[in-house]
Write a protein that holds these residues in place. Structure first.
Motif, PDB file in Angstrom:
ATOM      1  N   ALA A 117     -30.254  23.974 -50.622  1.00  0.00           N
ATOM      2  CA  ALA A 117     -31.414  24.848 -50.809  1.00  0.00           C
ATOM      3  C   ALA A 117     -32.707  24.073 -51.003  1.00  0.00           C
ATOM      4  CB  ALA A 117     -31.190  25.770 -52.001  1.00  0.00           C
ATOM      5  N   LEU A 118     -32.646  22.734 -50.939  1.00  0.00           N
ATOM      6  CA  LEU A 118     -33.858  21.942 -51.154  1.00  0.00           C
ATOM      7  C   LEU A 118     -34.948  22.289 -50.141  1.00  0.00           C
ATOM      8  CD1 LEU A 118     -32.381  18.419 -51.999  1.00  0.00           C
ATOM      9  CD2 LEU A 118     -33.660  19.907 -53.539  1.00  0.00           C
ATOM     10  N   ALA A 119     -34.545  22.604 -48.923  1.00  0.00           N
ATOM     11  CA  ALA A 119     -35.533  22.918 -47.891  1.00  0.00           C
ATOM     12  C   ALA A 119     -36.325  24.181 -48.222  1.00  0.00           C
ATOM     13  CB  ALA A 119     -34.849  23.079 -46.535  1.00  0.00           C
ATOM     14  N   GLU A 120     -35.731  25.059 -49.053  1.00  0.00           N
ATOM     15  CA  GLU A 120     -36.432  26.283 -49.429  1.00  0.00           C
ATOM     16  C   GLU A 120     -37.737  25.986 -50.172  1.00  0.00           C
ATOM     17  OE1 GLU A 120     -35.188  29.656 -48.803  1.00  0.00           O
ATOM     18  OE2 GLU A 120     -34.161  28.347 -47.376  1.00  0.00           O
ATOM     19  N   MET A 121     -37.794  24.810 -50.809  1.00  0.00           N
ATOM     20  CA  MET A 121     -38.978  24.443 -51.585  1.00  0.00           C
ATOM     21  C   MET A 121     -40.170  24.127 -50.701  1.00  0.00           C
ATOM     22  SD  MET A 121     -37.894  24.637 -54.733  1.00  0.00           S
ATOM     23  CE  MET A 121     -38.784  23.565 -55.831  1.00  0.00           C
ATOM     24  N   GLN A 122     -39.945  24.004 -49.394  1.00  0.00           N
ATOM     25  CA  GLN A 122     -41.049  23.741 -48.477  1.00  0.00           C
ATOM     26  C   GLN A 122     -41.773  25.023 -48.068  1.00  0.00           C
ATOM     27  OE1 GLN A 122     -40.206  20.286 -49.295  1.00  0.00           O
ATOM     28  NE2 GLN A 122     -41.690  20.333 -47.649  1.00  0.00           N
ATOM     29  N   ARG A 123     -41.176  26.180 -48.346  1.00  0.00           N
ATOM     30  CA  ARG A 123     -41.799  27.448 -47.963  1.00  0.00           C
ATOM     31  C   ARG A 123     -43.004  27.738 -48.857  1.00  0.00           C
ATOM     32  NH1 ARG A 123     -37.228  31.331 -48.991  1.00  0.00           N
ATOM     33  NH2 ARG A 123     -38.833  32.882 -48.571  1.00  0.00           N
ATOM     34  N   PRO A 124     -43.982  28.499 -48.365  1.00  0.00           N
ATOM     35  CA  PRO A 124     -45.163  28.807 -49.190  1.00  0.00           C
ATOM     36  C   PRO A 124     -44.783  29.661 -50.387  1.00  0.00           C
ATOM     37  CG  PRO A 124     -45.182  30.104 -47.178  1.00  0.00           C
ATOM     38  CD  PRO A 124     -44.088  29.101 -47.021  1.00  0.00           C
ATOM     39  N   MET A 125     -45.437  29.391 -51.513  1.00  0.00           N
ATOM     40  CA  MET A 125     -45.132  30.071 -52.766  1.00  0.00           C
ATOM     41  C   MET A 125     -46.332  30.881 -53.256  1.00  0.00           C
ATOM     42  SD  MET A 125     -43.056  27.098 -54.848  1.00  0.00           S
ATOM     43  CE  MET A 125     -41.735  26.162 -54.041  1.00  0.00           C
ATOM     44  N   ILE A 126     -46.022  32.012 -53.856  1.00  0.00           N
ATOM     45  CA  ILE A 126     -47.021  32.815 -54.570  1.00  0.00           C
ATOM     46  C   ILE A 126     -46.543  32.937 -56.017  1.00  0.00           C
ATOM     47  CG2 ILE A 126     -48.139  35.062 -54.826  1.00  0.00           C
ATOM     48  CD1 ILE A 126     -49.117  33.621 -52.387  1.00  0.00           C
ATOM     49  N   ALA A 127     -47.423  32.646 -56.952  1.00  0.00           N
ATOM     50  CA  ALA A 127     -47.079  32.771 -58.366  1.00  0.00           C
ATOM     51  C   ALA A 127     -47.368  34.191 -58.842  1.00  0.00           C
ATOM     52  CB  ALA A 127     -47.875  31.772 -59.200  1.00  0.00           C
ATOM     53  N   ILE A 128     -46.454  34.721 -59.633  1.00  0.00           N
ATOM     54  CA  ILE A 128     -46.660  36.007 -60.296  1.00  0.00           C
ATOM     55  C   ILE A 128     -46.494  35.767 -61.794  1.00  0.00           C
ATOM     56  CG2 ILE A 128     -45.843  38.365 -60.601  1.00  0.00           C
ATOM     57  CD1 ILE A 128     -44.867  38.376 -57.753  1.00  0.00           C
ATOM     58  N   VAL A 129     -47.546  36.030 -62.551  1.00  0.00           N
ATOM     59  CA  VAL A 129     -47.514  35.822 -63.999  1.00  0.00           C
ATOM     60  C   VAL A 129     -48.143  37.028 -64.676  1.00  0.00           C
ATOM     61  CG1 VAL A 129     -47.597  33.305 -63.807  1.00  0.00           C
ATOM     62  CG2 VAL A 129     -49.740  34.594 -63.967  1.00  0.00           C
ATOM     63  N   GLY A 130     -47.880  37.159 -65.978  1.00  0.00           N
ATOM     64  CA  GLY A 130     -48.465  38.274 -66.698  1.00  0.00           C
ATOM     65  C   GLY A 130     -47.917  38.397 -68.102  1.00  0.00           C
ATOM     66  N   SER A 131     -48.099  39.560 -68.676  1.00  0.00           N
ATOM     67  CA  SER A 131     -47.801  39.782 -70.079  1.00  0.00           C
ATOM     68  C   SER A 131     -46.305  39.690 -70.368  1.00  0.00           C
ATOM     69  CB  SER A 131     -48.312  41.159 -70.497  1.00  0.00           C
ATOM     70  OG  SER A 131     -47.933  41.459 -71.817  1.00  0.00           O
ATOM     71  N   ARG A 132     -45.968  39.060 -71.518  1.00  0.00           N
ATOM     72  CA  ARG A 132     -44.587  39.086 -71.993  1.00  0.00           C
ATOM     73  C   ARG A 132     -44.226  40.462 -72.540  1.00  0.00           C
ATOM     74  NH1 ARG A 132     -46.335  33.948 -72.624  1.00  0.00           N
ATOM     75  NH2 ARG A 132     -44.810  32.252 -72.308  1.00  0.00           N
ATOM     76  N   ASN A 133     -45.238  41.204 -72.986  1.00  0.00           N
ATOM     77  CA  ASN A 133     -45.036  42.543 -73.542  1.00  0.00           C
ATOM     78  C   ASN A 133     -45.613  43.572 -72.569  1.00  0.00           C
ATOM     79  OD1 ASN A 133     -44.442  44.601 -75.409  1.00  0.00           O
ATOM     80  ND2 ASN A 133     -46.476  44.463 -76.321  1.00  0.00           N
ATOM     81  N   ALA A 134     -45.170  43.496 -71.324  1.00  0.00           N
ATOM     82  CA  ALA A 134     -45.768  44.317 -70.265  1.00  0.00           C
ATOM     83  C   ALA A 134     -45.357  45.781 -70.396  1.00  0.00           C
ATOM     84  CB  ALA A 134     -45.347  43.783 -68.901  1.00  0.00           C
ATOM     85  N   SER A 135     -46.187  46.632 -69.857  1.00  0.00           N
ATOM     86  CA  SER A 135     -45.882  48.057 -69.815  1.00  0.00           C
ATOM     87  C   SER A 135     -44.832  48.326 -68.736  1.00  0.00           C
ATOM     88  CB  SER A 135     -47.147  48.858 -69.502  1.00  0.00           C
ATOM     89  OG  SER A 135     -47.572  48.588 -68.165  1.00  0.00           O
ATOM     90  N   GLY A 136     -44.256  49.521 -68.761  1.00  0.00           N
ATOM     91  CA  GLY A 136     -43.306  49.889 -67.718  1.00  0.00           C
ATOM     92  C   GLY A 136     -43.937  49.848 -66.346  1.00  0.00           C
ATOM     93  N   ALA A 137     -45.193  50.305 -66.244  1.00  0.00           N
ATOM     94  CA  ALA A 137     -45.883  50.289 -64.964  1.00  0.00           C
ATOM     95  C   ALA A 137     -46.118  48.850 -64.485  1.00  0.00           C
ATOM     96  CB  ALA A 137     -47.219  51.029 -65.083  1.00  0.00           C
ATOM     97  N   GLY A 138     -46.460  47.961 -65.431  1.00  0.00           N
ATOM     98  CA  GLY A 138     -46.685  46.565 -65.062  1.00  0.00           C
ATOM     99  C   GLY A 138     -45.419  45.903 -64.558  1.00  0.00           C
ATOM    100  N   LEU A 139     -44.287  46.181 -65.228  1.00  0.00           N
ATOM    101  CA  LEU A 139     -43.016  45.605 -64.796  1.00  0.00           C
ATOM    102  C   LEU A 139     -42.607  46.150 -63.429  1.00  0.00           C
ATOM    103  CD1 LEU A 139     -41.023  45.767 -68.163  1.00  0.00           C
ATOM    104  CD2 LEU A 139     -42.098  43.765 -67.115  1.00  0.00           C
ATOM    105  N   LYS A 140     -42.837  47.434 -63.205  1.00  0.00           N
ATOM    106  CA  LYS A 140     -42.495  48.027 -61.909  1.00  0.00           C
ATOM    107  C   LYS A 140     -43.333  47.416 -60.799  1.00  0.00           C
ATOM    108  CE  LYS A 140     -42.314  52.421 -59.396  1.00  0.00           C
ATOM    109  NZ  LYS A 140     -42.585  53.891 -59.454  1.00  0.00           N
ATOM    110  N   PHE A 141     -44.636  47.221 -61.058  1.00  0.00           N
ATOM    111  CA  PHE A 141     -45.490  46.641 -60.019  1.00  0.00           C
ATOM    112  C   PHE A 141     -45.112  45.192 -59.751  1.00  0.00           C
ATOM    113  CE2 PHE A 141     -49.261  44.554 -58.316  1.00  0.00           C
ATOM    114  CZ  PHE A 141     -49.583  45.412 -57.271  1.00  0.00           C
TER     115      PHE A 141
END
Length: 378
Positions: A117-141
């Protein structure tokens, strides 16, 4: 979809070089920026290791900093192998191409994944970050965004934290996700996410860390981890971040690194959306779907990623400063960061000599390096 340029992964460190690199980056007062300065100055990690005690002494250290032995380096490498962790350098399989471009990229990155799976690391990445105490809507999105980005060929990268990070990792298992750890690979935080991490690796995702085995994450390690999250990605999407949250630190690092910053708008009555709404005011791209991100990064992906060179074949000759040079540089330094170019101009000393003085001070524990070529006296 690929995020690599040139021929990444074709140049590998020799076993001896990997041991020297590991000893150097684990030596006292040597961080990623200092590592790069030492390599550029002396031409190789082996040559730099021989000069570390002398440089620290000239910088004012009462005693030389600790340098791990070859046996210690081998034990760390062997310990990683037992856990399925490989220590890889920029340009080798498993090292995210864009991460190699930041000015404080780890010289060696611990990568935990199944071997094919090392080759998978060459694919473009998008970071998703946010609240540890997220709302239900935030977790769904977060889940929907991760699934849609994965279906479009992106790897989702995040920090394995509770809340938004967890939701993003779970939703992108089928298409590839990377967890960035603040501690060593054997010190997972939070502990209850050990099963999630196992699922990530078994699903051909990966975990990465620059920390040695046995390192328990501390508060200051999380901002350091955040620069890896943003540095490896083409862009960072922030979902529900309060003021002064770690997600905003990631967004700031992304902006400093030239990455795209995306923010999901939220209710002005919800304090968990205060940070993301403020990011939008400051110029972050407002997003309501994965298509907003995909369209924004498409032109970036058309440009090849040019990886930096490794150890120079013909290093510049080491310049030996005298006492007057050291005095002038130290007098110009203070607790407020100053640019190295400004130090060179104000001191009237040749650039190579100024950089040598800075190396001496740093190895003596008297200098701190900041982003953008800034330094300050401790």
């Amino acid at each position: 979809m690929s995020d690599s340029g040139g021929n990444p992964g074709t140049t590998r460190l020799t076993e001896a070089q990997r041991i020297d690199w590991l000893r150097l980056i684990r030596a006292d007062n040597v961080g990623p920026r200092t590592f790069r300065s030492l390599i550029n100055h002396f031409g190789s990690a082996h040559a730099a290791l021989e000069r570390l005690p002398e440089l620290a002494r000239r910088g004012g250290a009462a005693r030389a900093g600790r340098i791990p032995s070859e046996d210690e380096a081998r034990r760390e490498i062997d310990g990683g192998h037992r856990l399925g962790v490989e220590l890889v350098a920029p340009g080798e399989p498993g090292y995210p191409p864009r991460l190699a471009l930041i000015d404080d990229a780890p010289p060696l990155l611990g990568v935990h994944c199944v071997p094919d799976a090392l080759a998978e690391m060459q694919r473009p990445m998008i970071a998703i970050v946010g609240s540890r105490n997220a709302s239900g809507a935030g977790l769904k999105f977060a889940s929907e965004l991760a699934r849609d980005l994965g279906a479009a060929g992106f790897v989702v990268i995040s920090g394995l934290a509770r809340g938004v990070d967890q939701a993003a990792h779970r939703a992108s298992l089928a298409n590839g996700t990377v967890a960035v750890l603040a501690g060593g690979h054997d010190k997972i935080y939070p502990p209850e996410h050990e099963d999630l991490l196992l699922d990530i690796v078994e699903a051909r995702g990966a975990a990465i860390s620059e920390m040695p085995l046995g390192h328990v994450p501390r508060g200051k390690d999380f901002p350091r981890r955040n620069r890896l999250i943003s540095g490896a990605a083409v862009g960072v999407a922030v979902i529900e971040a309060a003021y002064r949250s770690g997600s905003l630190i990631t967004a700031r690092r992304a902006a400093d690194q030239g990455r795209e910053v995306f923010a999901v708008p939220g209710s002005p009555l919800d304090p968990r959306a205060a940070g993301t709404n403020d990011l939008i005011k400051q110029g972050a791209t407002l997003i309501t779907s994965a298509d907003d991100i995909i369209q924004a990064v498409a032109p970036i992906l058309d440009r090849p990623v040019e990886l930096p060179g490794r150890e120079p074949e013909h290093p510049a000759p080491a310049s030996e400063p005298d006492a007057s040079h050291r005095g002038r540089v130290v007098n110009l330094l203070g607790p407020s960061p100053i640019g190295i170019d400004d130090l060179i101009r104000l001191s009237g000393i040749p650039p190579a000599v100024v950089r040598t003085v800075l190396l001496e001070l740093e190895l003596a524990g008297r200098l701190e390096r900041h982003g953008g070529g800034l330094v300050s006296l401790l």
